[in-house]
Design an enzyme around this catalytic site. Structure first.
Site, PDB file in Angstrom:
ATOM      1  N   ASP A  92       0.751  -1.279   0.093  1.00  0.00           N
ATOM      2  CA  ASP A  92      -0.095   0.110   0.006  1.00  0.00           C
ATOM      3  C   ASP A  92       0.862   1.126  -0.023  1.00  0.00           C
ATOM      4  OD1 ASP A  92      -2.742   1.272   0.647  1.00  0.00           O
ATOM      5  OD2 ASP A  92      -1.463   2.250   2.388  1.00  0.00           O
ATOM      6  N   LYS A 113       1.311   4.393  -2.914  1.00  0.00           N
ATOM      7  CA  LYS A 113       1.586   5.760  -2.667  1.00  0.00           C
ATOM      8  C   LYS A 113       2.719   6.397  -3.121  1.00  0.00           C
ATOM      9  CE  LYS A 113      -2.073   5.003   1.054  1.00  0.00           C
ATOM     10  NZ  LYS A 113      -1.921   4.884   2.315  1.00  0.00           N
TER      11      LYS A 113
END
Lengths: 428, 428
Positions: free
Chosen positions: B202, B206
């Site tokens: 995750d 980003k």
């Protein structure tokens, strides 16, 4: 490839102007990609042209405002002179001529910002001032755009680097105020006349701008209560540490049910709060919104290149807006008119340090006066004691400033109270 | 007064979709002032219409994408379904039809973002995705606009709240990893399958988006080296504290002379660094630019309302752009093509904890292997000792990952080395 040139005039070549000039020169080729046009500083207004002869081509230097205002090829005027006049006049004339304005002038925006934004709107011009609050830290776009879906109830921050440097030295190295101020002066952080910094006026101007943006309602510098840091002693900082706090000069703006509070004052803040760890000459702005919750923006609040960075960011946005024919897209955000509260009507918790005569009944008498003014005591510490007097520290619960101050007047006239040594607001 | 209505379709009513819906309903009247038009959610795409019958008017609910894509009155499509498909197809079809898109979908943007931005550009559409990085924290506008005058050389951050919560519990309360993960699951911070968070995927997505924006060059998730936190032990955290550090899962992107580095891994970071104080499920992004210096953005990286706040900020910007006929004003910022370095070619300082046989000559042999691979030792600590083995901690100076790993292979095969217990990179 590039058919467009966007022409810029720079008013002033002081610290900020020099930074803007350097950044644009250095980034010239990058900027073409970022705005789809070439950016050219075609005129620079200075008082003494000779001083810049080595840096800037002679045909670009001028000491006449008329060379700029009457030059229709100049679309963007960048005001980095500072002060109210002639900056205000130049900005108004530029807007009236349909020129877009970028300014770093917090003195001016904090007082005439609303009027100038209206003028910009009338003329479909951009008037951007990211550099006027917290220097290089991006804060105006985040407030106006990224967080526009929020009801912002609080914005507060460390928005003066000089005083934060002084308080950091006092906190970390045990210096007293005069010594830390001298160091700040020697290092060039404090100006020859440090009044605007030390007394919180500079922070007050920035807070007025921040509060207007956050609450969508006009707040000017005149509305801001300001109190400086010159009375903070090394002893208060020591006691703050014992209470798990740091002392910071905070600008605090709240949008409460009965109006806006805007105040700048030394504040005890818990060491666990993100603002407590903001040290040296760094600035930070802390925001609470109903959707985003807590957010903080941290960085350099002053200096040639950080402030220049914010000014250049604005210039690029204006240039992009010109390219896309959408200048004036985001203007004044003040569509409300919320009343502003007097400091006496605001609530806070207070730290009071005083010297008391060391005899039976003193504390009881004190507690009685506080009690009859609705001031509840959260903590009472009896500190150093000599033969006849005791150093006592009291921390109150949240109370109306008016009621607290009424009790202080009575207490300061009591015979057993030798001295009210200091009063500092406490933020929970 | 208001003659305009900007119609929005919401794809998905999960956590983020619900937040967006609530914010727009709550702020309805405020938004009119902010964008000069009324914002109306005219269609909501859900799988099960019955589930939302109490919340949303039946004529607005649909389970058919065709009801949205074929409705020409809908100008803005808000994709908050998550996942790659059908989100990718819907976004492409919307852009091809000239509809503007706001998305919170980091999985998609981290992989297909560049392609989608090109498609948006071709169709003169806005494609905004502020919520895809660091949830509610304003970061994309600050990078693309406020800091556009900077050459940004480094962007790094704590960009996964679940792992930061786990590491905070391990650091502050001495929990071990499994215990802290269980707590995160119980509190709803960690998903049933926590792999994407725990293993750094995750955060890697980003970081790919952040690096692309910061360095103006395409970086995708496939380019990012990721390493998770499941091997971090309570003992490593204790030793980190002894070294004046905290262990954080950092995403680190650097633009160096020979290419871009992008990596997510547990990192020892000095306690004096602003990121070290970012605790619990908070996120923060730290940036270094040549003009602005250091800046940091702190806030909630996830959650219904914080993420909704970022999505709504984007919707308002699109609406304003439509009002001013300037959609597509700021599109892809990737005008460069900088090579991306393999993790083996990056440099770091390393912390290594190992169990050694406790006999003469062990440390000398170890130092010899490091030395012959150009690994300089900055610190060597002999910790707990039992009868036959010693726990040894070594911290190296900056060294090429390749050289360090070569030496570790040799060392792990030495007879006196009982175990390489952990290897953690150190950030100075």
């Amino acid at each position: 490839m590039i058919q467009n040139i966007r022409k810029v005039a720079l008013l002033g070549m002081g610290t900020v102007g020099g930074g803007v000039y350097k950044i644009i020169e250095k980034q010239k080729n990058e900027l073409i990609h970022k705005i789809g046009a070439e950016l050219e500083i075609s005129k620079v207004l200075v008082r003494n042209k000779g001083k810049y002869a080595n840096l800037i081509a002679p045909e670009k230097l001028t000491d006449q405002w008329s060379d700029i205002i009457e030059d229709d090829s100049i679309e963007i005027v960048v005001e980095v002179m500072g002060g109210i006049e002639p900056a205000a006049t130049y900005i108004k004339e530029a807007l009236q001529k349909g020129k877009h304005v970028v300014t770093a002038n917090k003195d001016l925006i904090a007082v005439q910002g609303h009027e100038l934004l209206e003028l910009a709107k009338t003329n479909h011009c951009d008037l951007l001032f990211e550099a006027a609050v917290a220097g290089g830290i991006p804060i105006i776009r985040p407030l106006n755009q990224c967080l526009a879906g929020n009801e912002i109830t609080e914005v507060m921050g460390i928005i003066n680097g000089t005083t934060n440097f002084i308080l950091t030295k006092m906190s970390e190295e045990g210096m007293d105020f005069a010594e830390a101020l001298q160091l700040a002066t020697d290092l060039g952080y404090a100006e020859a006349d440090p009044t605007a910094d030390i007394e919180g006026h500079d922070a007050g101007r920035k807070l007025a701008i921040l509060a207007s943006l956050a609450f969508n309602s006009p707040v000017t510098f005149q509305n801001v209560y300001t109190e400086g840091i010159s009375k903070i002693s090394a002893k208060d900082i020591r006691y703050a540490h014992e209470l798990g706090c740091e002392i910071k000069l905070l600008g605090i703006a709240k949008n409460t049910e009965d109006g806006i509070e805007v105040k700048v004052h030394p504040t005890m803040i818990p060491q666990s709060h993100p603002l407590a760890a903001v040290n040296d000459s760094y600035n930070a702005v802390f925001i609470h919104g109903d959707a985003v919750g807590d957010a903080m923006f941290y960085g350099r609040g002053a200096g040639e290149l950080p402030t220049g960075s914010a000014v250049v960011g604005d210039i690029l946005d204006v240039a992009r807006n010109i390219q896309f024919h959408c200048t004036g897209r985001i203007g004044s955000s003040c569509y409300k008119n919320i009343p502003i509260k007097d400091i006496k009507e605001t609530k806070s918790s207070y730290y009071v340090r005083m010297k008391l005569e060391d005899r039976a009944g003193t504390l009881a008498a004190l507690a009685g006066v506080f009690g009859s003014n609705n001031v509840s005591i959260s903590m009472l510490l009896q500190k150093t004691k000599d033969e006849k007097t005791a150093d006592v520290v009291i921390v109150t619960y949240d109370v109306l400033e008016k009621q607290f101050m009424d009790s202080i007047i009575v207490i300061s006239n009591m015979s057993m109270v030798k001295e009210i040594s200091s009063i500092i607001r406490v933020y929970h």
